[in-house]
Enzyme design. Sequence first.
Site, PDB file in Angstrom:
ATOM      1  N   TYR A  75       0.780  -1.243   0.000  1.00 46.31           N
ATOM      2  CA  TYR A  75       0.000   0.000   0.000  1.00 46.31           C
ATOM      3  C   TYR A  75       0.811   1.293   0.000  1.00 46.31           C
ATOM      4  O   TYR A  75       0.364   2.292  -0.579  1.00 46.31           O
ATOM      5  CB  TYR A  75      -0.996   0.003   1.170  1.00 46.31           C
ATOM      6  CG  TYR A  75      -0.382   0.128   2.540  1.00 46.31           C
ATOM      7  CD1 TYR A  75      -0.182   1.376   3.132  1.00 46.31           C
ATOM      8  CD2 TYR A  75      -0.029  -0.997   3.271  1.00 46.31           C
ATOM      9  CE1 TYR A  75       0.372   1.496   4.393  1.00 46.31           C
ATOM     10  CE2 TYR A  75       0.521  -0.890   4.527  1.00 46.31           C
ATOM     11  CZ  TYR A  75       0.722   0.353   5.091  1.00 46.31           C
ATOM     12  OH  TYR A  75       1.272   0.469   6.342  1.00 46.31           O
ATOM     13  N   ASP A 125      -5.107  -3.946   3.167  1.00 51.84           N
ATOM     14  CA  ASP A 125      -3.951  -3.148   2.765  1.00 51.84           C
ATOM     15  C   ASP A 125      -3.615  -3.312   1.288  1.00 51.84           C
ATOM     16  O   ASP A 125      -3.075  -2.397   0.655  1.00 51.84           O
ATOM     17  CB  ASP A 125      -2.713  -3.540   3.584  1.00 51.84           C
ATOM     18  CG  ASP A 125      -2.775  -3.077   5.026  1.00 51.84           C
ATOM     19  OD1 ASP A 125      -3.637  -2.233   5.351  1.00 51.84           O
ATOM     20  OD2 ASP A 125      -1.957  -3.561   5.839  1.00 51.84           O
ATOM     21  N   HIS A 169     -10.056  -6.139   9.116  1.00 49.95           N
ATOM     22  CA  HIS A 169      -8.851  -5.523   8.567  1.00 49.95           C
ATOM     23  C   HIS A 169      -8.048  -6.540   7.753  1.00 49.95           C
ATOM     24  O   HIS A 169      -7.583  -6.233   6.647  1.00 49.95           O
ATOM     25  CB  HIS A 169      -7.991  -4.932   9.679  1.00 49.95           C
ATOM     26  CG  HIS A 169      -6.868  -4.087   9.163  1.00 49.95           C
ATOM     27  ND1 HIS A 169      -7.090  -2.974   8.378  1.00 49.95           N
ATOM     28  CD2 HIS A 169      -5.524  -4.199   9.278  1.00 49.95           C
ATOM     29  CE1 HIS A 169      -5.930  -2.437   8.043  1.00 49.95           C
ATOM     30  NE2 HIS A 169      -4.968  -3.164   8.567  1.00 49.95           N
ATOM     31  N   LYS A 170      -7.889  -7.715   8.300  1.00 48.62           N
ATOM     32  CA  LYS A 170      -7.254  -8.832   7.592  1.00 48.62           C
ATOM     33  C   LYS A 170      -7.880 -10.122   8.114  1.00 48.62           C
ATOM     34  O   LYS A 170      -8.393 -10.163   9.237  1.00 48.62           O
ATOM     35  CB  LYS A 170      -5.741  -8.887   7.847  1.00 48.62           C
ATOM     36  CG  LYS A 170      -4.952  -7.668   7.439  1.00 48.62           C
ATOM     37  CD  LYS A 170      -3.461  -7.844   7.759  1.00 48.62           C
ATOM     38  CE  LYS A 170      -2.671  -6.573   7.473  1.00 48.62           C
ATOM     39  NZ  LYS A 170      -1.218  -6.748   7.777  1.00 48.62           N
ATOM     40  N   ASP A 180      -7.160   2.275   9.816  1.00 52.73           N
ATOM     41  CA  ASP A 180      -6.305   2.179   8.636  1.00 52.73           C
ATOM     42  C   ASP A 180      -7.054   1.603   7.435  1.00 52.73           C
ATOM     43  O   ASP A 180      -6.868   2.021   6.290  1.00 52.73           O
ATOM     44  CB  ASP A 180      -5.092   1.271   8.889  1.00 52.73           C
ATOM     45  CG  ASP A 180      -4.467   1.418  10.258  1.00 52.73           C
ATOM     46  OD1 ASP A 180      -5.192   1.715  11.234  1.00 52.73           O
ATOM     47  OD2 ASP A 180      -3.246   1.210  10.359  1.00 52.73           O
ATOM     48  N   ARG A 254      -1.573   8.367  13.296  1.00 53.53           N
ATOM     49  CA  ARG A 254      -1.688   7.983  11.887  1.00 53.53           C
ATOM     50  C   ARG A 254      -2.981   7.229  11.599  1.00 53.53           C
ATOM     51  O   ARG A 254      -3.524   7.335  10.482  1.00 53.53           O
ATOM     52  CB  ARG A 254      -0.477   7.170  11.426  1.00 53.53           C
ATOM     53  CG  ARG A 254      -0.500   6.952   9.910  1.00 53.53           C
ATOM     54  CD  ARG A 254       0.862   6.683   9.334  1.00 53.53           C
ATOM     55  NE  ARG A 254       1.370   5.373   9.612  1.00 53.53           N
ATOM     56  CZ  ARG A 254       2.622   5.097  10.022  1.00 53.53           C
ATOM     57  NH1 ARG A 254       3.470   6.099  10.241  1.00 53.53           N
ATOM     58  NH2 ARG A 254       3.014   3.875  10.241  1.00 53.53           N
ATOM     59  N   GLY A 257      -5.249   9.756  10.866  1.00 55.98           N
ATOM     60  CA  GLY A 257      -4.860  10.321   9.577  1.00 55.98           C
ATOM     61  C   GLY A 257      -5.422   9.532   8.415  1.00 55.98           C
ATOM     62  O   GLY A 257      -5.975  10.107   7.462  1.00 55.98           O
ATOM     63  N   TRP A 258      -5.299   8.216   8.496  1.00 66.76           N
ATOM     64  CA  TRP A 258      -5.868   7.363   7.441  1.00 66.76           C
ATOM     65  C   TRP A 258      -7.370   7.611   7.308  1.00 66.76           C
ATOM     66  O   TRP A 258      -7.908   7.685   6.194  1.00 66.76           O
ATOM     67  CB  TRP A 258      -5.655   5.885   7.766  1.00 66.76           C
ATOM     68  CG  TRP A 258      -4.273   5.345   7.702  1.00 66.76           C
ATOM     69  CD1 TRP A 258      -3.624   4.631   8.688  1.00 66.76           C
ATOM     70  CD2 TRP A 258      -3.344   5.377   6.604  1.00 66.76           C
ATOM     71  NE1 TRP A 258      -2.372   4.239   8.269  1.00 66.76           N
ATOM     72  CE2 TRP A 258      -2.178   4.685   6.990  1.00 66.76           C
ATOM     73  CE3 TRP A 258      -3.396   5.933   5.322  1.00 66.76           C
ATOM     74  CZ2 TRP A 258      -1.073   4.531   6.151  1.00 66.76           C
ATOM     75  CZ3 TRP A 258      -2.295   5.795   4.485  1.00 66.76           C
ATOM     76  CH2 TRP A 258      -1.155   5.104   4.901  1.00 66.76           C
TER      77      TRP A 258
END
Length: 414
Positions: A75, A125, A169-170, A180, A254, A257-258
């Site tokens: 990513y 990702d 997420h995964k 994220d 962060r 931020g994402w």
Amino acid sequence: MKFNKLKILTIAALASGLFFCCAQQPKQNNHQVSKIVRQTISTKLPWSERMMQSEMKRFPEAWMLDFHKSPKWSYPNGLVLKGAEQLFKKTGKREYYDYIKAYADELVNANGTIKTYDINKYNLDMLNSGNVLIYLFLATKDEKYLKGAQLLRSQLNDHPRTSEGGFWHKKIYPNQMWLDGLYMAEPFYASYTRLFNDGAEAEKAYNDIVNQFDVIQKHMVDSKTGLLYHGWDESKEQQWADKQTGLSPNFWGRAMGWYGMAIVDVLDYLPENHPGREKLIGYLKSYSEALLKVQDGKTGLWYQVLDKGNEKGNYLEASASSMFVYTFAKAARKKYLPTSYKTVAKKAYNGILKNLITVEPNGVVNLNKNCAVAGLGGTPYRSGTYDYYVNEEIRSNDPKGTGPFILASLELEK
């Protein structure tokens, strides 16, 4: 899947502003790339180009971004290459286009399969760099890029979800949503939908995209501060998860931020008449108000752990600060937020230039104090505690910082 050529041409003009005037497309030009590697970077260029050219000097091949030793689908590459795409549109300098195309041509095979990508890992990702393939397909009409984008989009058809439809997420992180993931998946999902889907199929996809944000807002916003926690475990089984709420214990810069970048980028593609637009703008407003309360008054920057600026070991972090500048500047330009947020963005941006940027004698620009990586769970186990976040590796020129810095610079240079 409905493939509407007229629609693609129309959206291409809106999305990228790029059409090549003849059938002969730009070819990979190693001389042009190597020319940047050798030359001194001019201080007369805007910061967006200075940083982009510095990245190309540090990483002559785009697959090297994030300090990779061999080609890998990942990513951060797509994050920096989004900046390269906008710079090519702005300047017409072919070396930026060549840099983008070389990455895809190294990783994507003629049949659209992608080296190092395993769909069965169901990892959000992996979707972010799909934006590179959409861009290149619109520019070249080469079917391999379309097939690669289709492969990535197909991951979402069977991607595991929470009980309310939120993407895990995964696969290796069951029942978990991380902030994220909203940036990794949703802008690509929205862009793909606008280009390649119509009618009920598109409506279903847009509703699904908005629902990802709805689930986050329902479960991950702190009622006292308005900040959003990094992760949420619906099962409440993880060691890092609060046994009552399932939330991780801290507000990582962060991660937020994402999330902000995800909102402003998805709004580029969500139809004007979709009811989800107003919801997303509402989420953006409350998110932004919360961030103003934890902005460092002196520098205009934000801390690694957002609400604990005075605690030992915390530091003003580059990637999150760059992401917030991009989010605020773009949101103010698009009128999602009041114009006062452009002033906030400029103050933070000047803080980055003053406190986090250094320039070498040959003009190479460094962005310092980036958190290299942070996550939850896994092996070795990441606890999500304050001490965990402030003791993760700090490095210069992490693409998760330089990419947003380029994008933030471009916003403020408009």
